[in-house]
Design an enzyme around this catalytic site. Structure first.
Site, PDB file in Angstrom:
ATOM      1  N   ALA A  66       2.898  18.814 -33.647  1.00  9.22           N
ATOM      2  CA  ALA A  66       3.290  17.411 -33.725  1.00  9.22           C
ATOM      3  C   ALA A  66       4.156  17.153 -32.494  1.00  9.22           C
ATOM      4  O   ALA A  66       5.008  17.975 -32.162  1.00  9.22           O
ATOM      5  CB  ALA A  66       4.094  17.172 -34.992  1.00  9.22           C
ATOM      6  N   TYR A  89      14.382  27.054 -32.240  1.00 12.00           N
ATOM      7  CA  TYR A  89      15.597  26.410 -32.777  1.00 12.00           C
ATOM      8  C   TYR A  89      15.969  26.911 -34.160  1.00 12.00           C
ATOM      9  O   TYR A  89      17.085  26.673 -34.642  1.00 12.00           O
ATOM     10  CB  TYR A  89      15.458  24.870 -32.773  1.00 12.00           C
ATOM     11  CG  TYR A  89      14.387  24.320 -33.694  1.00 12.00           C
ATOM     12  CD1 TYR A  89      14.560  24.290 -35.080  1.00 12.00           C
ATOM     13  CD2 TYR A  89      13.193  23.832 -33.182  1.00 12.00           C
ATOM     14  CE1 TYR A  89      13.572  23.796 -35.923  1.00 12.00           C
ATOM     15  CE2 TYR A  89      12.202  23.327 -34.009  1.00 12.00           C
ATOM     16  CZ  TYR A  89      12.397  23.316 -35.384  1.00 12.00           C
ATOM     17  OH  TYR A  89      11.416  22.840 -36.213  1.00 12.00           O
TER      18      TYR A  89
HETATM   19  O1  LIG Z   1       5.691  23.004 -35.097  1.00 12.90           O
HETATM   20  P1  LIG Z   1       5.620  21.689 -34.404  1.00 12.90           P
HETATM   21  O2  LIG Z   1       5.800  21.782 -32.933  1.00 12.90           O
HETATM   22  O3  LIG Z   1       4.386  20.887 -34.774  1.00 12.90           O
HETATM   23  O4  LIG Z   1       6.853  20.838 -34.951  1.00 12.90           O
HETATM   24  C1  LIG Z   1       7.375  19.655 -34.352  1.00 12.90           C
HETATM   25  C2  LIG Z   1       8.594  19.994 -33.530  1.00 12.90           C
HETATM   26  C3  LIG Z   1       9.653  20.150 -34.611  1.00 12.90           C
HETATM   27  O5  LIG Z   1       9.560  21.413 -35.206  1.00 12.90           O
HETATM   28  C4  LIG Z   1       9.278  19.129 -35.605  1.00 12.90           C
HETATM   29  C5  LIG Z   1      10.015  17.846 -35.403  1.00 12.90           C
HETATM   30  O6  LIG Z   1       9.632  16.892 -36.357  1.00 12.90           O
HETATM   31  O7  LIG Z   1       7.859  18.850 -35.379  1.00 12.90           O
HETATM   32  N1  LIG Z   2      11.092  17.117 -28.886  1.00 16.40           N
HETATM   33  C1  LIG Z   2      10.346  16.403 -29.724  1.00 16.40           C
HETATM   34  N2  LIG Z   2       9.609  17.032 -30.638  1.00 16.40           N
HETATM   35  C2  LIG Z   2       8.855  16.279 -31.458  1.00 16.40           C
HETATM   36  N3  LIG Z   2       8.026  16.652 -32.443  1.00 16.40           N
HETATM   37  C3  LIG Z   2       7.501  15.526 -32.968  1.00 16.40           C
HETATM   38  N4  LIG Z   2       7.973  14.450 -32.352  1.00 16.40           N
HETATM   39  C4  LIG Z   2       8.818  14.903 -31.395  1.00 16.40           C
HETATM   40  C5  LIG Z   2       9.624  14.240 -30.410  1.00 16.40           C
HETATM   41  O1  LIG Z   2       9.671  13.021 -30.289  1.00 16.40           O
HETATM   42  N5  LIG Z   2      10.366  15.066 -29.604  1.00 16.40           N
END
Ligand SMILES: O=P(O)(O)O[C@@H]1C[C@H](O)[C@@H](CO)O1
Ligand SMILES: Nc1nc2[nH]cnc2c(=O)[nH]1
Length: 278
Positions: free
Chosen positions: A99, A71
């Site tokens: 996350a 993204y």
């Molecule tokens: O890099 P990650 O997948 O841990 O990050 C998550 C997905 C989004 O980039 C962000 C949303 O808060 O966290």
């Molecule tokens: N798509 C998605 N990515 C996340 N990354 C952390 N929390 C979320 C969530 O609730 N949805």
């Protein structure tokens, strides 16, 4: 490779708010992504944008403090470029963390999900980092993806979580990648739930596909940072600051688990460094 003496066997990708995983590496050499040819830049808060080399419990590691997401506007080839660099360095294992939001009712913020399998939503509609001509030196044209999350490492992590007395926080499940950057609508959340998704996020899967393609063993953890709202009566609303906050609160636990997995994983010393071949 000439600027560090480390020859990593293990690579770690830090998810949002989990950059502290790199802090426990000893004898560090750090490189900003902006100084590495071909590396994109990290643009997301909670992703520092540094490659850190160091030793952890006697294993040589390289850690991405900050990953690249589709993204952000990077091509999938760019988001997964570091994985092939790691392969060329002789890395054998990729540890991915992220996350994620819980879709399954039994997962709660603060829980840790060992990734058992994934659903590659972008991949299912044609957005796959392996699209285009296949470089056979890395792997086959049609790689299998069943079993891409190493069974032995998953069971080792369960054993360790019992020993660390955190088994109550640790479960196994299916991670689904969506494109982001928006979080899910309620209708989307309900669809994911019906499809058997346990946790949803915006990363990880392209890295795992490329790692699996080039023969790295993979271990993955999702830190559940929020629940995905599935009811029109629920006024909860996810945001990135909340995601980072749960990352901070659980950082030490995730770090302990990852450190012990690395400490106890077996390393094959007959390394398959491809740097002369590619
Ligand atoms: O890099 P990650 O997948 O841990 O990050 C998550 C997905 C989004 O980039 C962000 C949303 O808060 O966290
Ligand atoms: N798509 C998605 N990515 C996340 N990354 C952390 N929390 C979320 C969530 O609730 N949805």
């Amino acid at each position: 490779m000439s600027r560090t003496k480390h020859r990593p066997q293990v690579s770690i990708i830090c998810g949002s708010g989990l950059g502290m995983l790199a802090d426990s590496l000893e004898c560090q050499d750090q490189f900003s992504y902006s100084d590495i040819p071909g590396f994109p830049q990290s643009t997301v808060q909670g992703h520092a944008g540094r490659l850190v080399f160091g030793e952890l419990k006697g294993k040589s590691c390289v850690c991405m403090q900050g990953r690249f997401h589709m993204y952000e506007g990077h091509s999938l080839l760019k988001t997964t470029f570091p994985i092939r660099v790691f392969k060329l360095m002789g890395v054998q294992t990729l540890i991915v963390t992220n996350a994620a939001g819980s879709v399954a009712d039994h997962l709660h913020p603060g829980d840790i999900m060992i990734i058992k399998d994934h659903i590659n939503f972008p991949g299912l509609v044609g957005l796959n980092p392996l699209h285009g001509p296949n470089d056979e030196r890395f792997g086959p044209r049609f790689p299998a993806m069943s079993g891409c999350y190493n069974r032995e490492l998953r069971s080792l992590a369960h054993e360790i979580s019992k020993q660390l007395d955190i088994a109550g926080l640790v479960q196994e499940g299916v991670y689904a990648m969506v494109g982001g950057p928006n979080f899910e609508t309620i209708a989307e959340a309900r669809m994911l739930h019906r499809m058997g998704v346990d946790a949803v996020g915006m990363s990880t899967v392209p890295e795992v596909v490329v790692a699996s393609h080039c023969g790295l063993q993979v271990f993955g953890l999702s830190l559940i940072t929020n629940k995905v709202v599935k009811s029109y009566d629920d006024s909860d609303c996810v945001n990135h600051d909340g995601v980072l906050e749960v990352g901070r609160l659980r950082s030490q636990t995730v770090q302990q688990l990852v450190t012990e997995v690395i400490s106890r994983m077996e390393i094959n010393n007959n390394i398959d460094r491809m740097s002369n071949a590619v």
